[in-house]
Design a protein around this motif. Sequence first.
Motif, mmCIF file in Angstrom:
data_model
loop_
_atom_site.group_PDB
_atom_site.id
_atom_site.type_symbol
_atom_site.label_atom_id
_atom_site.label_comp_id
_atom_site.label_asym_id
_atom_site.label_seq_id
_atom_site.Cartn_x
_atom_site.Cartn_y
_atom_site.Cartn_z
ATOM 1 N N THR A 40 27.848 3.040 -20.766
ATOM 2 C CA THR A 40 27.820 3.970 -19.739
ATOM 3 C C THR A 40 26.068 4.053 -19.505
ATOM 4 O OG1 THR A 40 29.799 4.704 -19.931
ATOM 5 C CG2 THR A 40 28.305 5.813 -18.424
ATOM 6 N N LEU A 41 25.592 4.489 -20.738
ATOM 7 C CA LEU A 41 24.320 4.808 -20.488
ATOM 8 C C LEU A 41 23.282 3.524 -19.912
ATOM 9 C CD1 LEU A 41 21.775 6.875 -21.416
ATOM 10 C CD2 LEU A 41 21.772 5.922 -23.454
ATOM 11 N N ARG A 42 23.566 2.464 -20.483
ATOM 12 C CA ARG A 42 22.704 1.105 -20.126
ATOM 13 C C ARG A 42 23.076 0.822 -18.750
ATOM 14 N NH1 ARG A 42 24.321 -0.705 -25.178
ATOM 15 N NH2 ARG A 42 26.400 -1.969 -24.361
ATOM 16 N N LYS A 43 24.442 0.858 -18.318
ATOM 17 C CA LYS A 43 24.512 0.500 -16.867
ATOM 18 C C LYS A 43 24.125 1.625 -15.780
ATOM 19 C CE LYS A 43 27.921 -1.624 -13.998
ATOM 20 N NZ LYS A 43 29.416 -2.565 -13.829
ATOM 21 N N GLU A 44 24.656 2.827 -16.153
ATOM 22 C CA GLU A 44 24.406 3.890 -14.997
ATOM 23 C C GLU A 44 23.075 4.448 -15.042
ATOM 24 O OE1 GLU A 44 27.638 6.622 -14.923
ATOM 25 O OE2 GLU A 44 29.328 4.894 -14.966
ATOM 26 N N PHE A 45 22.189 4.327 -16.274
ATOM 27 C CA PHE A 45 20.948 5.029 -16.216
ATOM 28 C C PHE A 45 19.903 3.977 -16.506
ATOM 29 C CE2 PHE A 45 17.592 7.068 -18.744
ATOM 30 C CZ PHE A 45 17.244 8.394 -17.853
ATOM 31 N N VAL A 46 19.865 3.528 -17.748
ATOM 32 C CA VAL A 46 18.655 2.425 -18.102
ATOM 33 C C VAL A 46 18.367 1.539 -17.059
ATOM 34 C CG1 VAL A 46 17.623 1.029 -19.669
ATOM 35 C CG2 VAL A 46 18.843 3.051 -20.352
ATOM 36 N N LEU A 79 18.284 -3.897 -12.313
ATOM 37 C CA LEU A 79 19.081 -4.705 -13.572
ATOM 38 C C LEU A 79 20.539 -4.806 -13.262
ATOM 39 C CD1 LEU A 79 17.010 -4.337 -16.766
ATOM 40 C CD2 LEU A 79 16.884 -6.058 -15.006
ATOM 41 N N ASN A 80 21.030 -3.554 -12.994
ATOM 42 C CA ASN A 80 22.381 -3.297 -12.755
ATOM 43 C C ASN A 80 22.944 -3.947 -11.233
ATOM 44 O OD1 ASN A 80 21.468 -1.347 -11.004
ATOM 45 N ND2 ASN A 80 22.424 0.321 -12.261
ATOM 46 N N LEU A 81 21.995 -4.402 -10.568
ATOM 47 C CA LEU A 81 22.347 -5.070 -9.405
ATOM 48 C C LEU A 81 22.436 -4.120 -8.432
ATOM 49 C CD1 LEU A 81 24.696 -7.971 -10.434
ATOM 50 C CD2 LEU A 81 22.353 -8.025 -10.287
ATOM 51 N N LYS A 82 22.144 -2.890 -8.334
ATOM 52 C CA LYS A 82 22.193 -2.019 -7.271
ATOM 53 C C LYS A 82 20.881 -2.149 -6.576
ATOM 54 C CE LYS A 82 25.888 0.030 -8.936
ATOM 55 N NZ LYS A 82 27.166 -0.152 -8.168
ATOM 56 N N HIS A 83 21.190 -1.867 -5.296
ATOM 57 C CA HIS A 83 19.954 -2.066 -4.461
ATOM 58 C C HIS A 83 19.450 -0.806 -3.912
ATOM 59 C CE1 HIS A 83 20.637 -6.393 -3.622
ATOM 60 N NE2 HIS A 83 21.772 -6.124 -3.816
#
Length: 590
Positions: A100-106, A128-132
């Motif tokens: 969760t830390l990787r995807k939602e924060f870092v 990096l998580n593909l969010k724009h």
Amino acid sequence: MNIRKVNIRLVFSALALVSLLFTSCKEWDEHYDAGSAVEGSATATIWENITANPNLSQFAALVQKAGYDELLKSTQTLTVWAPLNDTFDYEALMSESNETLRKEFVQNHIARNNYPASGQIGWSVSMLNLKHLVFEGNGNYTMDGIAVAQPNVASANGVLHALNGKLQFRSNILESLNNKDFPIDSISDYYHSYDVLKLNESKSTAGPVVDGQLTYLDSVFDEYNMLTTLHKSYIEHEDSNYSMVVPSNEAWEKAMKYIRNCYNYVDFTYLDHPSSKGTNQTQERVTLSPGPEYWNDSISHFKMLTGLFYNNNLYDNKKLNQWANGEQPVIDSLMTTRNERMYTEDAMAMLRTTTPVKKSNGAMFVTGDSLHLQPWIFWNPMINVEAEHSGNVGSVENGNSGNKKVTTETQNPDVPGQVSKQGYLEVSPLTNMSNVEINFYLKDIRSTTYVLYIVFVPANITNRFIPAEDIKPNQVQVQLGSNRANGTMPANPTTLSVVDTIYDDQGNPTTKTRNLFSNDPSKVDTVCFGEITFPICYYDMAGSPFLRVLSRVPVGSTEFDRTVRIDRVFLLPKELDTYMKEHPDYKVHY
């Protein structure tokens, strides 16, 4: 003179080019000018500049916990938006799982490539998580609405910006299928059971070889879920715009119970070419592999999902974006991603019983304790058999058959009603004493109760000059050939009958059972033949039950027409038949 003019133009072009190069170089320098108020070294990596800044120590600790410090030391060009200490809930993030830390924060604070803050900008940045997220400004800059406190810390492998707060992680629809905010783990568990992660080596950053195996400093995985392809609903794509109706656990259980009852599969036999004249007819066998239970489970889940996905970029689905924003415009119809249409009355009833929740790629519409989708639209539809289609007719006996066309222009205006699909089947007897027989296939029948209707067409449908005495009703008997609950086929079909209630002058009722039916020859007449219950499901099966329509005109009778004209046979699920009687203006589309 022409040569001189050309030379002057060349001189001005050259001057413009020099000016452009000078301006570009100046802006380029400004892009990487850390400024006197910004600490950092242009020869140091982004990671070194982060760890050298005591105001970014919390961010550094979270990056290191997630294992992304190695990426920020690498030669890959990156941009990092790092929140300053105490501008976010550090302790809460430290307690999160690494995933969760990787995807939602870092990953939500790092992007590939350089994004310097200089001049007027307005970039949509893929993290990096593909969010724009939008990085914008002109002198003062924001990232997704968060103010940049320290811009442009130039680094050897990119650029670092310090933020006055963390960037909000916005889940897409697929990521939101969990039980964090709503009790929706029934559909979430089912949907995520099809998740597959595959390493994308071309997008991942290679690391050292350990024990003969290549490791990765930054592992990029492509998510794949077979259900998104099956339902054409790419709810994991950040550049998409979908709506998903999400049933609560209670709504899921109610709907699944209903659907499972409609898809009761068993191994069964059937008559390939039903005919009353057939002697010792061969019964074909349908054996389900890997087994009926598997079919019931997989088809029930497939049907459960068919009415849940909508592409917001198409048709009147676009108005779903307004519903997600708190508006409630009237919707003409909604089209699912599998091209099943729901019209105004049903669409509005469904939406008004949901809670809209905006997501990064559309919206979720979470239901209450029931999923307000009409079952006859998605799970248990009307069965419509157009008589003029040869594929629907198993056989015709004792008569000559032909398909007739009727259009609005050719229909006799004195005949009320309308012929479906502008065609009907006409079967005339071989002799003046013959009674015709027509056998229809009933395809895709579910294991449920239907109300059977047959639409008869009068003799004068296209000819208004037929003498009135030649326009007579039919008299028919109807038989049903269908399987028992164990899948076996009875030797003889069942003759259908209905019980009529008759009241005398004092209002006292009496009942009478009949199995002969007549139509009104003054109109296109829909005759009800009562209820039929099928114990097993034939949806998507090679075989099917059959319906036998037998003309029953007594020898020497001139009261009835021996020629039978049938527009269509249709079976309404009992709940739809009841609903239509309670709502006479309700339209069924087929």
